[in-house]
Design a protein around this motif. Structure first.
Motif, PDB file in Angstrom:
ATOM      1  N   ILE A  41       0.851  -1.189   0.000  1.00 15.64           N
ATOM      2  CA  ILE A  41       0.000   0.000   0.000  1.00 15.64           C
ATOM      3  C   ILE A  41       0.890   1.244   0.000  1.00 15.64           C
ATOM      4  CG2 ILE A  41      -1.850   1.232   1.207  1.00 15.64           C
ATOM      5  CD1 ILE A  41      -2.934  -1.460   0.871  1.00 15.64           C
ATOM      6  N   VAL A  42       1.891   1.219   0.862  1.00 17.04           N
ATOM      7  CA  VAL A  42       2.800   2.364   0.950  1.00 17.04           C
ATOM      8  C   VAL A  42       3.489   2.573  -0.402  1.00 17.04           C
ATOM      9  CG1 VAL A  42       4.904   3.229   2.062  1.00 17.04           C
ATOM     10  CG2 VAL A  42       3.120   2.123   3.436  1.00 17.04           C
ATOM     11  N   ASP A  43       3.896   1.479  -1.015  1.00 18.61           N
ATOM     12  CA  ASP A  43       4.527   1.560  -2.342  1.00 18.61           C
ATOM     13  C   ASP A  43       3.593   2.244  -3.339  1.00 18.61           C
ATOM     14  OD1 ASP A  43       6.444   0.939  -4.406  1.00 18.61           O
ATOM     15  OD2 ASP A  43       5.144  -0.717  -5.024  1.00 18.61           O
ATOM     16  N   ALA A  44       2.312   1.816  -3.324  1.00 17.86           N
ATOM     17  CA  ALA A  44       1.339   2.391  -4.277  1.00 17.86           C
ATOM     18  C   ALA A  44       1.178   3.899  -4.082  1.00 17.86           C
ATOM     19  CB  ALA A  44      -0.019   1.700  -4.127  1.00 17.86           C
ATOM     20  N   LEU A  45       1.387   4.351  -2.847  1.00 17.89           N
ATOM     21  CA  LEU A  45       1.229   5.781  -2.557  1.00 17.89           C
ATOM     22  C   LEU A  45       2.438   6.598  -2.984  1.00 17.89           C
ATOM     23  CD1 LEU A  45      -0.319   5.513   1.039  1.00 17.89           C
ATOM     24  CD2 LEU A  45      -1.522   6.006  -1.097  1.00 17.89           C
ATOM     25  N   HIS A  46       3.536   5.919  -3.315  1.00 20.99           N
ATOM     26  CA  HIS A  46       4.773   6.637  -3.605  1.00 20.99           C
ATOM     27  C   HIS A  46       5.415   6.256  -4.932  1.00 20.99           C
ATOM     28  CE1 HIS A  46       4.588   8.370   0.367  1.00 20.99           C
ATOM     29  NE2 HIS A  46       4.502   7.175   0.909  1.00 20.99           N
ATOM     30  N   ARG A  47       4.678   5.603  -5.785  1.00 20.97           N
ATOM     31  CA  ARG A  47       5.236   5.239  -7.089  1.00 20.97           C
ATOM     32  C   ARG A  47       5.197   6.442  -8.042  1.00 20.97           C
ATOM     33  NH1 ARG A  47       6.052  -0.347  -7.811  1.00 20.97           N
ATOM     34  NH2 ARG A  47       6.057  -0.043 -10.048  1.00 20.97           N
ATOM     35  N   PRO A  48       5.740   6.291  -9.248  1.00 24.61           N
ATOM     36  CA  PRO A  48       5.816   7.451 -10.156  1.00 24.61           C
ATOM     37  C   PRO A  48       4.476   8.126 -10.427  1.00 24.61           C
ATOM     38  CG  PRO A  48       7.195   5.675 -10.981  1.00 24.61           C
ATOM     39  CD  PRO A  48       6.455   5.126  -9.794  1.00 24.61           C
ATOM     40  N   ILE A  49       3.397   7.347 -10.495  1.00 20.87           N
ATOM     41  CA  ILE A  49       2.055   7.941 -10.540  1.00 20.87           C
ATOM     42  C   ILE A  49       1.410   7.543  -9.217  1.00 20.87           C
ATOM     43  CG2 ILE A  49      -0.168   8.044 -11.736  1.00 20.87           C
ATOM     44  CD1 ILE A  49       1.850   8.875 -13.687  1.00 20.87           C
ATOM     45  N   PRO A  50       1.493   8.404  -8.219  1.00 21.70           N
ATOM     46  CA  PRO A  50       1.047   7.974  -6.891  1.00 21.70           C
ATOM     47  C   PRO A  50      -0.463   7.784  -6.822  1.00 21.70           C
ATOM     48  CG  PRO A  50       2.311  10.044  -6.809  1.00 21.70           C
ATOM     49  CD  PRO A  50       1.971   9.785  -8.242  1.00 21.70           C
ATOM     50  N   ALA A  51      -0.884   6.761  -6.099  1.00 19.30           N
ATOM     51  CA  ALA A  51      -2.309   6.578  -5.839  1.00 19.30           C
ATOM     52  C   ALA A  51      -2.735   7.607  -4.808  1.00 19.30           C
ATOM     53  CB  ALA A  51      -2.564   5.175  -5.312  1.00 19.30           C
ATOM     54  N   THR A  52      -3.909   8.204  -5.020  1.00 21.72           N
ATOM     55  CA  THR A  52      -4.387   9.199  -4.063  1.00 21.72           C
ATOM     56  C   THR A  52      -5.778   8.867  -3.540  1.00 21.72           C
ATOM     57  OG1 THR A  52      -5.262  10.538  -5.867  1.00 21.72           O
ATOM     58  CG2 THR A  52      -3.049  11.077  -5.110  1.00 21.72           C
ATOM     59  N   SER A  53      -6.333   7.737  -3.956  1.00 15.80           N
ATOM     60  CA  SER A  53      -7.661   7.353  -3.479  1.00 15.80           C
ATOM     61  C   SER A  53      -7.686   5.850  -3.238  1.00 15.80           C
ATOM     62  CB  SER A  53      -8.730   7.739  -4.515  1.00 15.80           C
ATOM     63  OG  SER A  53      -8.529   6.994  -5.707  1.00 15.80           O
ATOM     64  N   ILE A  54      -8.740   5.400  -2.580  1.00 16.92           N
ATOM     65  CA  ILE A  54      -8.868   3.975  -2.266  1.00 16.92           C
ATOM     66  C   ILE A  54      -8.900   3.148  -3.560  1.00 16.92           C
ATOM     67  CG2 ILE A  54     -10.377   2.217  -1.260  1.00 16.92           C
ATOM     68  CD1 ILE A  54      -9.341   3.851   0.974  1.00 16.92           C
ATOM     69  N   ASP A  55      -9.686   3.595  -4.552  1.00 21.55           N
ATOM     70  CA  ASP A  55      -9.774   2.830  -5.795  1.00 21.55           C
ATOM     71  C   ASP A  55      -8.438   2.821  -6.536  1.00 21.55           C
ATOM     72  OD1 ASP A  55     -12.360   2.161  -5.314  1.00 21.55           O
ATOM     73  OD2 ASP A  55     -13.252   3.363  -6.911  1.00 21.55           O
ATOM     74  N   ALA A  56      -7.693   3.909  -6.434  1.00 28.74           N
ATOM     75  CA  ALA A  56      -6.384   3.954  -7.085  1.00 28.74           C
ATOM     76  C   ALA A  56      -5.442   2.934  -6.436  1.00 28.74           C
ATOM     77  CB  ALA A  56      -5.796   5.357  -6.998  1.00 28.74           C
ATOM     78  N   ILE A  57      -5.549   2.793  -5.129  1.00 26.21           N
ATOM     79  CA  ILE A  57      -4.744   1.776  -4.430  1.00 26.21           C
ATOM     80  C   ILE A  57      -5.200   0.385  -4.873  1.00 26.21           C
ATOM     81  CG2 ILE A  57      -4.277   0.761  -2.160  1.00 26.21           C
ATOM     82  CD1 ILE A  57      -4.438   3.631  -1.021  1.00 26.21           C
ATOM     83  N   LYS A  58      -6.503   0.245  -5.030  1.00 27.57           N
ATOM     84  CA  LYS A  58      -7.050  -1.044  -5.486  1.00 27.57           C
ATOM     85  C   LYS A  58      -6.445  -1.441  -6.823  1.00 27.57           C
ATOM     86  CE  LYS A  58     -11.122  -1.201  -7.652  1.00 27.57           C
ATOM     87  NZ  LYS A  58     -12.592  -1.223  -7.851  1.00 27.57           N
ATOM     88  N   ARG A  59      -6.402  -0.496  -7.752  1.00 34.78           N
ATOM     89  CA  ARG A  59      -5.912  -0.836  -9.087  1.00 34.78           C
ATOM     90  C   ARG A  59      -4.440  -1.241  -9.071  1.00 34.78           C
ATOM     91  NH1 ARG A  59      -9.859   3.124 -10.411  1.00 34.78           N
ATOM     92  NH2 ARG A  59      -8.468   4.876 -10.046  1.00 34.78           N
ATOM     93  N   ARG A  60      -3.687  -0.727  -8.081  1.00 32.00           N
ATOM     94  CA  ARG A  60      -2.255  -1.034  -8.040  1.00 32.00           C
ATOM     95  C   ARG A  60      -1.917  -2.257  -7.192  1.00 32.00           C
ATOM     96  NH1 ARG A  60      -3.274   3.872  -9.169  1.00 32.00           N
ATOM     97  NH2 ARG A  60      -1.870   5.295 -10.251  1.00 32.00           N
ATOM     98  N   THR A  61      -2.780  -2.575  -6.218  1.00 27.61           N
ATOM     99  CA  THR A  61      -2.415  -3.634  -5.271  1.00 27.61           C
ATOM    100  C   THR A  61      -3.405  -4.793  -5.220  1.00 27.61           C
ATOM    101  OG1 THR A  61      -3.653  -2.645  -3.444  1.00 27.61           O
ATOM    102  CG2 THR A  61      -1.370  -1.908  -3.736  1.00 27.61           C
ATOM    103  N   GLY A  62      -4.627  -4.546  -5.624  1.00 30.94           N
ATOM    104  CA  GLY A  62      -5.652  -5.584  -5.491  1.00 30.94           C
ATOM    105  C   GLY A  62      -6.476  -5.449  -4.216  1.00 30.94           C
TER     106      GLY A  62
END
Lengths: 429, 482
Positions: B415-436
């Motif tokens: 989750i932390v990774d998803a928040l700090h990648r080159p296109i950072p996730a900024t919402s719950i659904d964005a985290i979903k798309r990156r992590t499942g």
């Protein structure tokens, strides 16, 4: 690899009671593996009172009830691995878990008790048409946000489903300053306890709409409204009865599902009715040495019954781990021919736990728990052993939301040596 | 306003826009992708069948046919370069009525003409051995070994991340309100500011017609064609081994039943043209249609294992071919429009084609090879990680041992990774798309509060600022209220 007599998966009320019983039955090393950082499970978010009336003869809150078991578990020397998620259980009783401190680690168990509880059925599983906006919560998730995180999920609330958590949350949200427009229930009766309908809905003037369901969810980003319609006897929405409720939150209390992913992967046979393991008189599953209790076995109405059931599972697991046959049977007594009686259900009874009994291995008295499939008035709960009716007890009201039980005596079963099955059913006279 | 001066502005951060962005990042150019949502992959790209089509469906000689077959081939190398999930499971088009067999043979011929490799018709016995749950009515099927399934979120995020790593800028919550000619450049007015650019790429999905019509004399009309789906729990996985399509019968077009790369089973879609391009809602009629049709080619589809239903909108244009090219009378304005199925499959080829057009218009020079990063580090998938490797991860970062999502086995570290990648996730659904996370059987019931706590800590957000999918979708209301 670490080795324990009994390893219990889950540190909620079931796991704690099972652990205490296992220690008190003579096991030296008993380990509870809990994924949260604290014990108590879902009880921690159940800050309302009403727990423990049977067990302690007083009204406790969820956390208070949990604390009593937690204290006792520490007293008797149960060991704990907190912040550990079990990832698999093998048929040779090796439990693998993962935690921040230890990474992935294995524990060899003499016996395993499954006490993982249940989860809530989500919106997706209902296939309610509409958008997928924010503001749709299962009642338990909302309960956690409100009671543990101090957050407010919404102001104008509609609740679908009248399970106990939904009823409790109707009251909680009202007390927190939200307006709960109604509780809609698909069935013609509530799935919750009568006392919760009175104390959580009636006392606050919240309407309970039986035979109603949500047919549409509006709002692209956040819930803006839900549509509620009456349903016919086949539970299909009746056209023309839809009413639009403007709201920002839809809470769901539409069923609890025993959380048996680990059990399934371990090869444990599950009941299609309860979705929990099929167990014998010792609450042992189809995998030798693996026992189950609490909501992972079947969804309970009162935590007191969870504790009782878990106590039995803990004792039986301890005896298995210590190589004894059963609590009440003498080790060196005459070997009885194994005779497994099937517990079957008829008219009105959905399931029983356990589903098989070996009279030679059962306790002197064995509690059989079951639920009925509809609301019944003035029916008899009957138990047949073979063709012979050995119990016939009148009940004024039976409802799907309340768990029922009968107590079988070993002597009654041993006496009827030729019977092959036990039937539990409801009879009109 | 030099800071708002671009060589290329790409409108739309779906798979097409992101594929174009990635290709353009190889050139000396300042490129910006503007997107109305809060993240990449928020329109058609996120709600589709997630199929890598073999390429037998499109009319021979069409742009669609060419880009499909080319995209199918490119997808495999792309998956290796960019580390997203692609499973070459193959696909079957099942014929359930002997009278329609000529239609199946026509599909085979068309596929061969399109250059699809390995196509052949399998008869019932072989079909049953390949796909044991095929319908009792199944006569034969077209077998396409080059068909596959892909993680559509992973693909889109990977393209975008790689583009961003190579210098492409992304502007979110920036819906385009107007495009105007200004001297020999374009002004793209968005909700997040105005950008000046030499070239515009119109990859605006179902809204590509609106953008096109702002600058073109010859108007375009994109129809939103809704497709509704059931997504089944991983307990249903294995019910089908391949993507199973139904050969259209007298009863109409069927729905597909396919495994997904996440271990679920997907069933759908319907096809209903809708007026409202925001109407990604499921409908009682649409869901009932999926239920009614799923059994045509596959028996006993375990629909009771449903964990969610959803709808997506395809960007349909009446000629049913992709519209790619510089718009007549609008120099520097390049359409990448009408990208409906097989758009996902075609995106690697679409990216190249559009980039070539833009390169020609802007006369872009290639950057030195050593400046460009062609690969993209993947995300951790604990379900596919051995105990030993998992322990190595925990040794490096203990939060890999803190499981946040039990259904899809996602740890805090991911989750932390998803928040700090080159296109950072900024919402719950964005985290979903990156992590499942939240995608499994509990649909976020267990993990949502935990993810919120991590977002609060990592992003310094107040809980009430946390959204499901961008502004307006806040999960909480203010304590105390109005």
């Amino acid at each position: 690899m670490l080795s324990y007599d009994v390893v219990i998966i889950g540190g909620g009320p079931a796991g704690l009671a099972a652990a205490i019983a296992a220690r008190e039955s003579g096991c030296e090393r008993v380990l509870v593996i809990e994924r949260d950082d604290r014990l108590g499970g879902i009880l921690n978010q159940c800050i309302h009172n009403g727990f423990g009336l049977h067990t302690f003869k007083e009204e406790l809150t969820g956390p208070e009830y949990a604390a009593r078991y937690e204290d006792r578990a520490h007293e008797v020397g149960v060991e704990f691995s907190l912040g550990s998620m079990v990832i698999d259980v093998s048929s040779d009783l090796v439990v693998h878990a993962v935690s921040q401190e230890r990474g992935v680690y294995g524990v060899q168990a003499g016996a395993v008790v499954l006490a993982m509880g249940c989860r809530e059925r989500p919106r997706g599983a209902l296939a309610i048409p509409g958008y997928r906006p924010a503001g749709i919560y299962t009642a338990g998730t909302a309960q956690r946000l409100v009671n543990m995180e101090g957050q407010m999920p919404g102001r104008e609330v509609v609740i679908l489903g009248s399970g106990d958590i939904g009823l409790i949350m109707a009251r909680r949200m009202t007390l927190e300053g939200a307006h709960v427009a109604c509780v809609a229930e698909l069935m013609p009766y509530s799935g919750g306890l009568k006392r919760n309908i009175v104390q959580c809905l009636d006392d606050y003037g919240i309407p309970l709409l039986l035979s109603h369901t949500v047919t549409r969810i509006e709002g692209r980003k956040r819930v803006e409204a839900v549509w509620i319609a009456k349903v016919d006897e086949q539970r299909r929405p009746i056209p023309g009865t839809e009413v639009r409720y403007a709201c920002d939150t839809l809470m769901l209390s539409v069923g609890l599902l025993p959380e048996n992913e680990l059990s399934r992967e371990a090869g444990v046979a599950l009941s299609p009715v309860t979705r929990g393991p099929l167990v014998d008189e010792s609450l042992q599953t189809s995998v030798p040495g693996v026992f189950a209790c609490g909501n992972v076995l079947h969804v309970h109405d009162l935590v007191d019954y969870v504790s009782q059931e878990a106590d039995a599972a803990g004792r039986c697991a301890a005896h298995y781990a210590l190589g004894k046959r059963s609590p009440d049977v003498q080790e060196d007594g005459p070997a009885e021919a194994e005779r497994v009686l099937l517990l079957e259900v008829e008219s009105g009874v959905r399931y029983t736990v356990p589903s098989t009994i070996d009279p030679a291995r059962m306790d002197e008295r064995l509690t059989v728990r079951f639920r009925v499939d509809n609301v019944y008035r003035d029916r008899f709960v009957s138990v047949y052993v073979g063709d012979e009716r050995i119990m016939h007890r009148k009940k004024r009201v039976l409802a799907p939301g309340e768990m029922e039980e009968v107590v079988l005596k070993r002597a009654d079963l041993l006496e009827r040596a030729h019977a092959e099955r036990i039937v539990v059913k409801l009879e009109e006279d | 306003m030099a800071s708002d001066q671009y060589d290329v502005v790409i409108v739309g951060a779906g798979v097409s826009g992101c594929a174009v962005a990635r290709e353009l990042s190889r050139y000396e150019a300042r490129v910006c992708v503007v997107e109305r949502a809060d993240d990449v992959c928020c329109g058609t790209s996120k709600a589709n069948s997630a199929i890598v089509h073999a390429g037998f469906d499109a009319q021979a000689g069409s742009m669609m046919a060419r880009l499909n077959v080319e995209g199918n081939k490119l997808m495999r190398e792309l998956a290796e370069e960019l580390n997203f999930a692609l499973v070459p499971c193959g696909s079957l088009v099942v014929c359930t009525d002997a009278q329609t067999r000529p239609a199946l043979e026509a599909l085979l011929e068309r596929g061969v003409a399109n250059g699809v490799e390995g196509l052949r018709i399998v008869e019932r016995d072989e079909l049953v051995s390949m796909e044991p749950n095929v319908s009792d009515e199944a006569v034969c099927a077209l077998w396409a070994p080059t068909g596959g399934i892909v993680d559509p979120f992973g693909l889109c995020v990977a393209l975008a991340e790689n583009a961003a790593t190579n210098g492409v800028e992304f502007l979110f919550n920036a819906g385009v309100e107007g495009v105007e000619r200004d001297d020999d450049e374009w002004l793209v007015r968005t909700k997040a500011g105005t950008l000046r650019t030499r070239c515009v790429v119109n990859a605006a999905g179902v809204y590509a017609d609106e953008l096109h019509n702002m600058v073109a004399d010859k108007k375009m009309r994109i129809v939103a064609r809704k497709g509704e789906y059931y997504l089944l729990d991983t307990t249903a996985f294995g019910h089908v081994r391949h993507t199973v399509f139904t050969l259209p019968t007298k009863m109409g077009k069927g729905v597909l039943v396919s495994p997904t790369v996440h271990g679920n089973v997907i069933v759908g879609p319907t096809a209903t043209d809708v007026e409202d391009k925001e109407s990604v809602d499921t409908t009682a009629a649409g869901l009932a249609e999926v239920v009614a049709k799923c059994g045509i080619a596959v028996r006993d589809v375990p629909l009771r294992e449903v964990i969610t239903t959803f709808a997506g909108l395809r960007a349909h244009e009446e000629h049913h071919d992709f519209i790619i090219g510089e718009v007549e009378g609008a120099p520097g304005f390049v359409d990448c429009a009408a990208i409906e199925s097989p758009g996902l499959t075609s995106c690697p080829a679409i990216g190249r084609m559009v980039a070539d057009i833009v390169r020609g218009i802007c006369d872009l020079q290639e950057r030195p090879a050593d400046e460009i990063v062609r690969t993209r580090p993947g995300v951790v998938n604990l379900l596919a990680t051995s105990r030993e490797d998992w322990n190595d991860l925990v040794a490096k970062d203990p939060t890999y041992g803190n499981l946040v999502c039990r259904c899809c086995r996602v740890s805090e570290a991911q989750i932390v990774d998803a928040l700090h990648r080159p296109i950072p996730a900024t919402s719950i659904d964005a985290i979903k798309r990156r992590t499942g996370c939240t995608m499994g059987r509990c649909q976020g019931g267990f993990c949502t509060p935990k993810i919120m706590a991590i977002m609060e800590r990592e992003l310094g957000m107040a809980p009430t600022q946390i959204t499901k999918c961008g502004p307006g979708s806040e999960l909480l209301v203010q304590e105390g209220g109005e």
